[in-house]
Design an enzyme around this catalytic site. Structure first.
Site, PDB file in Angstrom:
ATOM      1  CE  LYS A  70      -2.238  -1.254   3.720  1.00 57.63           C
ATOM      2  NZ  LYS A  70      -1.594  -2.582   3.870  1.00 57.63           N
ATOM      3  CB  THR A  71       3.786   2.322   2.043  1.00 54.87           C
ATOM      4  OG1 THR A  71       3.075   2.218   3.274  1.00 54.87           O
ATOM      5  CG2 THR A  71       4.711   3.536   2.097  1.00 54.87           C
ATOM      6  CG  ASP A 115       0.148   3.334   6.871  1.00 59.66           C
ATOM      7  OD1 ASP A 115      -0.792   2.665   6.397  1.00 59.66           O
ATOM      8  OD2 ASP A 115       1.210   2.829   7.272  1.00 59.66           O
ATOM      9  CB  THR A 164      -4.331  -3.226   8.196  1.00 56.45           C
ATOM     10  OG1 THR A 164      -4.456  -2.540   9.458  1.00 56.45           O
ATOM     11  CG2 THR A 164      -2.985  -2.881   7.574  1.00 56.45           C
ATOM     12  NE  ARG A 223       6.525  -4.377   5.291  1.00 62.40           N
ATOM     13  CZ  ARG A 223       5.499  -3.606   5.663  1.00 62.40           C
ATOM     14  NH1 ARG A 223       4.684  -4.005   6.611  1.00 62.40           N
ATOM     15  NH2 ARG A 223       5.286  -2.445   5.063  1.00 62.40           N
TER      16      ARG A 223
END
Length: 355
Positions: A70-71, A115, A164, A223
Site C-alpha cells: 500500500k505504501t 497510513d 489494514t 515484505r
C-alpha cells in the site's frame, strides 16, 4: 522467538533499518509493480485520465493486510503524477489542528498519504470530510461562546488512504474516496518475480528454484519474502559460497524455524497444542493461549489469521478446531473421534463459549 515483534514472518515493518532496506527495494513506477494486476490496471486508468484532463485525480483508498504494497503504491501514485508526496498516519494526527497544519501547507496537486487512516481522531476525520470534497477547512479560533470558525481554502490535492482494517473505516469517510481498491495476498509465482528482482538489487545470486523456495514460504506477502531473502542471503554468505539454491534456502529457513508452508515456531506451537493436548478441539482461545505460553490477543491476532487462511484451523461457536490438513501437516494421525473427521461444522468469525 516468542512475540509478535520478533517474528521473521511478521508482515509488519520492524525497525528503521528494515524500512530503509524496504525503500531501496520498492518499485518506482506502476509498470514495475508486480502483482495486484486488476488494481494496477484500474489505478493506471484513474491516473492517466486525470493527467489528460489536467485535473487532480480522485482520492484513493487502499485496503489490505500489512506488507502487501500500500505504501509503495502511494509513492508510485505521486511519481506517476510528477508530484511530491507528504506522508503521515492516522495515529500521528491527534487533533483537528494537526490535520489543518498539514493540509494548509500542501501545494496544488500534491499527494498526501495517510497510513492506518481508520485510526484518525474523530475531530480530524470530520475536518477531512470538507477538505476532501470542497478543498476547504474551518479553523476554530478561541474557545467557548467566543470561538470563531475561520474558513481556509486549501490547494486541490490527492489523498491516498491506507488501512489494514477496512471494516473500521467510517462510511462517510469511505464514500469520499473516488477509487477504492482491496489488495489481495500474492501468488507464489508473483512472489518469485519479486524475490528475483530484490536479489538483483541486493547483488545476491539466486537460482530459479531457490527463489521459488523463498517465495513459497513467504505467506503471500512481499515484505516477508524480502525479509526471508535477506536472512537466506546471510546464511549463504557465511556458510556457503553466496549462491542461493533450493537446498541452501531450505537449510537456512529450517534454521530460522520457517517451514515449507511459512509457519513459524508460534504457528506450529498453536497447532501442536491443539492437536496433542486437546485432540483437535474444540478448545477456547484463552485455554489455547495459556497452553502455548502466550497472551490470547497474540494467538488471535498474530497466529490465527494465517492458520485459518491456510485451512489448518477453524473458529467455531464452540472454540478452535483443527482441520484434517493440520493433522497431515504435523504428520499426526487424525483420531476417528476428531470433531472434524468426516463431519460438518459451523464456522463463525471467532465467537466462542467461555472456557
Amino acid at each position: 522467538m516468542s512475540g509478535e515483534g520478533e517474528r521473521l514472518v511478521s508482515a509488519d515493518a520492524e525497525g528503521a533499518e528494515e524500512q530503509v532496506i524496504e525503500a531501496a527495494l520498492r518499485p518506482k513506477r506502476l509498470d514495475d509493480f508486480v502483482g495486484q494486476e486488476r488494481v494496477r490496471e484500474q489505478l493506471s486508468l484513474v491516473l492517466r485520465g486525470a493527467l489528460r484532463r489536467g485535473r487532480t485525480p480522485d482520492h484513493v483508498l487502499l485496503s489490505g493486510g500489512p506488507g502487501l504494497g500500500k505504501t509503495t503504491l502511494a509513492m508510485i501514485i505521486a511519481a506517476e503524477l510528477g508530484q511530491p508526496l507528504r506522508i503521515s498516519s492516522g495515529p500521528a494526527i491527534e487533533r483537528a489542528g494537526d490535520l489543518a497544519a498539514v493540509l494548509s501547507t500542501l501545494a496544488e496537486g500534491e499527494v498526501l498519504f495517510l497510513d492506518e487512516i481508520h485510526r484518525l481522531a474523530r475531530p480530524a476525520e470530520e475536518m477531512l470530510y470538507m477538505a476532501m470534497e470542497d478543498f476547504r477547512v474551518d479553523v476554530v479560533v478561541g474557545k467557548g461562546p467566543g470561538a470563531t470558525a475561520i474558513p481556509l481554502d486549501i490547494a486541490p490535492f490527492t489523498l491516498v488512504g491506507a488501512t489494514t482494517r477496512a471494516g473500521m473505516l467510517p462510511g462517510p469517510l469511505r464514500d469520499r474516496f473516488g477509487f477504492v481498491a482491496h489488495m489481495d495476498f500474492y501468488e507464489p509465482a508473483e512472489l518469485e518475480v519479486i524475490v528475483r528482482r530484490s536479489a538483483r538489487l541486493l547483488d545476491v545470486e539466486i537460482t530459479d528454484d531457490g527463489a521459488a523456495e523463498v517465495a513459497g514460504r513467504s505467506r503471500g506477502t512481499p515484505r516477508i519474502a524480502n525479509r526471508l531473502l535477506r536472512r537466506v542471503r546471510d546464511y549463504a554468505e557465511v556458510r556457503a559460497d553466496g549462491v542461493i539454491t533450493r537446498d541452501l534456502a531450505r537449510a537456512a529457513l529450517k534454521l530460522y524455524e520457517v517451514d515449507e508452508r511459512g509457519l513459524d515456531r508460534l504457528d506450529r506451537a498453536v497447532l501442536a497444542s491443539l492437536l496433542r493436548k486437546f485432540g483437535g478441539g474444540p478448545v477456547g482461545l484463552s485455554t489455547l493461549a495459556v497452553s502455548v505460553g502466550e497472551e490470547p490477543e497474540t494467538v488471535e491476532v498474530v497466529a490465527e489469521p494465517f492458520l485459518v487462511r491456510q485451512g489448518l484451523l477453524a473458529r467455531t461457536p464452540r472454540g478452535r478446531i483443527a482441520t484434517p490438513a493440520a493433522w497431515a501437516h504435523l504428520g499426526l494421525a487424525q483420531p476417528a473421534a476428531s470433531p472434524m473427521a468426516g463431519t460438518l461444522f459451523e464456522v463463525d468469525d471467532g465467537a466462542e463459549r467461555p472456557d
